[in-house]
Design a protein around this motif. Structure first.
Motif, PDB file in Angstrom:
ATOM      1  N   CYS A  76       0.843  -1.203   0.000  1.00 25.14           N
ATOM      2  CA  CYS A  76       0.000   0.000   0.000  1.00 25.14           C
ATOM      3  C   CYS A  76       0.876   1.250   0.000  1.00 25.14           C
ATOM      4  O   CYS A  76       0.633   2.196  -0.749  1.00 25.14           O
ATOM      5  CB  CYS A  76      -0.922   0.016   1.224  1.00 25.14           C
ATOM      6  SG  CYS A  76      -2.138  -1.305   1.278  1.00 25.14           S
ATOM      7  N   MET A  77       1.898   1.238   0.852  1.00 24.70           N
ATOM      8  CA  MET A  77       2.803   2.388   0.929  1.00 24.70           C
ATOM      9  C   MET A  77       3.555   2.565  -0.389  1.00 24.70           C
ATOM     10  O   MET A  77       3.742   3.690  -0.854  1.00 24.70           O
ATOM     11  CB  MET A  77       3.773   2.225   2.091  1.00 24.70           C
ATOM     12  CG  MET A  77       3.097   2.332   3.444  1.00 24.70           C
ATOM     13  SD  MET A  77       4.242   2.103   4.818  1.00 24.70           S
ATOM     14  CE  MET A  77       4.986   3.726   4.902  1.00 24.70           C
ATOM     15  N   GLU A  78       3.974   1.463  -0.979  1.00 19.84           N
ATOM     16  CA  GLU A  78       4.708   1.545  -2.244  1.00 19.84           C
ATOM     17  C   GLU A  78       3.827   2.130  -3.349  1.00 19.84           C
ATOM     18  O   GLU A  78       4.324   2.835  -4.226  1.00 19.84           O
ATOM     19  CB  GLU A  78       5.250   0.176  -2.636  1.00 19.84           C
ATOM     20  CG  GLU A  78       6.425  -0.245  -1.771  1.00 19.84           C
ATOM     21  CD  GLU A  78       6.930  -1.644  -2.047  1.00 19.84           C
ATOM     22  OE1 GLU A  78       6.141  -2.510  -2.495  1.00 19.84           O
ATOM     23  OE2 GLU A  78       8.136  -1.877  -1.821  1.00 19.84           O
ATOM     24  N   GLU A  79       2.523   1.858  -3.308  1.00 20.58           N
ATOM     25  CA  GLU A  79       1.623   2.450  -4.300  1.00 20.58           C
ATOM     26  C   GLU A  79       1.590   3.974  -4.153  1.00 20.58           C
ATOM     27  O   GLU A  79       1.611   4.707  -5.135  1.00 20.58           O
ATOM     28  CB  GLU A  79       0.216   1.883  -4.177  1.00 20.58           C
ATOM     29  CG  GLU A  79      -0.715   2.462  -5.227  1.00 20.58           C
ATOM     30  CD  GLU A  79      -2.051   1.760  -5.318  1.00 20.58           C
ATOM     31  OE1 GLU A  79      -2.905   2.285  -6.057  1.00 20.58           O
ATOM     32  OE2 GLU A  79      -2.247   0.718  -4.698  1.00 20.58           O
ATOM     33  N   MET A  80       1.541   4.451  -2.916  1.00 20.46           N
ATOM     34  CA  MET A  80       1.560   5.895  -2.678  1.00 20.46           C
ATOM     35  C   MET A  80       2.878   6.502  -3.157  1.00 20.46           C
ATOM     36  O   MET A  80       2.897   7.558  -3.777  1.00 20.46           O
ATOM     37  CB  MET A  80       1.373   6.193  -1.186  1.00 20.46           C
ATOM     38  CG  MET A  80       0.017   5.826  -0.629  1.00 20.46           C
ATOM     39  SD  MET A  80      -1.280   6.934  -1.159  1.00 20.46           S
ATOM     40  CE  MET A  80      -0.795   8.436  -0.348  1.00 20.46           C
ATOM     41  N   VAL A  81       3.972   5.825  -2.877  1.00 20.61           N
ATOM     42  CA  VAL A  81       5.288   6.293  -3.310  1.00 20.61           C
ATOM     43  C   VAL A  81       5.335   6.377  -4.833  1.00 20.61           C
ATOM     44  O   VAL A  81       5.805   7.363  -5.400  1.00 20.61           O
ATOM     45  CB  VAL A  81       6.408   5.375  -2.763  1.00 20.61           C
ATOM     46  CG1 VAL A  81       7.743   5.669  -3.424  1.00 20.61           C
ATOM     47  CG2 VAL A  81       6.513   5.515  -1.253  1.00 20.61           C
ATOM     48  N   ILE A 147       5.394  10.183   6.345  1.00 17.66           N
ATOM     49  CA  ILE A 147       6.559   9.742   5.567  1.00 17.66           C
ATOM     50  C   ILE A 147       6.597  10.451   4.221  1.00 17.66           C
ATOM     51  O   ILE A 147       7.654  10.921   3.782  1.00 17.66           O
ATOM     52  CB  ILE A 147       6.543   8.201   5.392  1.00 17.66           C
ATOM     53  CG1 ILE A 147       6.839   7.517   6.726  1.00 17.66           C
ATOM     54  CG2 ILE A 147       7.528   7.761   4.313  1.00 17.66           C
ATOM     55  CD1 ILE A 147       6.603   6.015   6.723  1.00 17.66           C
ATOM     56  N   LEU A 148       5.443  10.556   3.556  1.00 22.08           N
ATOM     57  CA  LEU A 148       5.394  11.245   2.256  1.00 22.08           C
ATOM     58  C   LEU A 148       5.768  12.720   2.393  1.00 22.08           C
ATOM     59  O   LEU A 148       6.506  13.261   1.560  1.00 22.08           O
ATOM     60  CB  LEU A 148       4.009  11.125   1.634  1.00 22.08           C
ATOM     61  CG  LEU A 148       3.682   9.791   0.977  1.00 22.08           C
ATOM     62  CD1 LEU A 148       2.225   9.752   0.539  1.00 22.08           C
ATOM     63  CD2 LEU A 148       4.585   9.524  -0.206  1.00 22.08           C
ATOM     64  N   MET A 149       5.273  13.376   3.438  1.00 19.05           N
ATOM     65  CA  MET A 149       5.580  14.793   3.627  1.00 19.05           C
ATOM     66  C   MET A 149       7.077  15.007   3.859  1.00 19.05           C
ATOM     67  O   MET A 149       7.670  15.926   3.297  1.00 19.05           O
ATOM     68  CB  MET A 149       4.763  15.372   4.788  1.00 19.05           C
ATOM     69  CG  MET A 149       3.296  15.540   4.448  1.00 19.05           C
ATOM     70  SD  MET A 149       2.306  16.088   5.847  1.00 19.05           S
ATOM     71  CE  MET A 149       2.965  17.733   6.093  1.00 19.05           C
ATOM     72  N   GLU A 150       7.688  14.147   4.653  1.00 23.05           N
ATOM     73  CA  GLU A 150       9.127  14.266   4.883  1.00 23.05           C
ATOM     74  C   GLU A 150       9.892  14.049   3.580  1.00 23.05           C
ATOM     75  O   GLU A 150      10.842  14.766   3.265  1.00 23.05           O
ATOM     76  CB  GLU A 150       9.589  13.255   5.934  1.00 23.05           C
ATOM     77  CG  GLU A 150      11.083  13.361   6.204  1.00 23.05           C
ATOM     78  CD  GLU A 150      11.551  12.424   7.298  1.00 23.05           C
ATOM     79  OE1 GLU A 150      12.612  11.801   7.103  1.00 23.05           O
ATOM     80  OE2 GLU A 150      10.861  12.322   8.334  1.00 23.05           O
TER      81      GLU A 150
END
Length: 185
Positions: A76-81, A147-150
């Motif tokens: 899921c996180m990798e999709e956002m990345v 994590i995305l914001m950083e």
């Protein structure tokens, strides 16, 4: 024809982002590049931030239309990345602009959707009540967005996907970390 023109204006704006920052793009730049007049631009959009919102909404709709078959929170996180990385210039420019709040609203919605879909499709793996799942969805959404914001603050310089996989492997190799990090005294 109207939808086609709107798409051309949005695509032209995205192309211009490859050449200069969002703050330096004008309506004149867009209409000259795509060959429409100012009235046509203003028929479709109120202003440049409206173009940005249209593009973000379109990305959101693409995610909604794609089947979500994630087998882990890491996926899921990798999709956002991937969404951010594949639209690097747009995401960085919007994040650094006055439309940052709109960007964060869409990212929150996307993260919530992806994580909720993960939990709904994997319910049989968990022995959790509905309110417990809601807590986990909120937890992981906040984790993702932070994590995305950083990553965006650092200009997308690192390989966030690789870093997340390393963190997941670290947690797998050292299950005691979960106990220690989440210990309540």
């Amino acid at each position: 024809m109207s939808g086609f023109t709107k798409e051309i204006i949005a695509r032209t704006f995205t192309e211009l982002l490859e050449e200069k920052s969002m703050a330096k793009i004008t309506v004149k730049d867009i209409v000259e590049r795509c060959g429409v007049n100012r009235n046509t631009f203003y028929y479709h959009f109120r202003d440049i931030p409206d173009v940005v919102e249209f593009i973000l909404k379109k990305k959101w709709d693409e995610i909604l239309e794609a089947p979500q078959e994630k087998t882990s929170i890491l996926e899921c996180m990798e999709e956002m990345v991937s969404l951010v990385r594949d639209n690097r210039k747009l995401m960085l420019n919007v994040y650094k602009s006055v439309k940052r709040d709109t960007f964060l609203v869409y990212m929150n919605e996307i993260a919530t959707y992806i994580i909720t879909e993960y939990f709904e499709k994997n319910l049989e793996k968990f022995d959790l009540a509905e309110d417990e799942i809601r807590i986990l969805i909120k937890y992981y959404k906040c984790l993702f967005i932070g994590i995305l914001m950083e990553w965006l603050d650092q200009g997308l310089k690192s390989d966030l996907g690789a870093e997340m996989r390393e963190a997941a492997e670290l947690m797998n190799r050292h299950p005691e970390l979960t106990v220690i990090l989440n210990q309540i005294n």
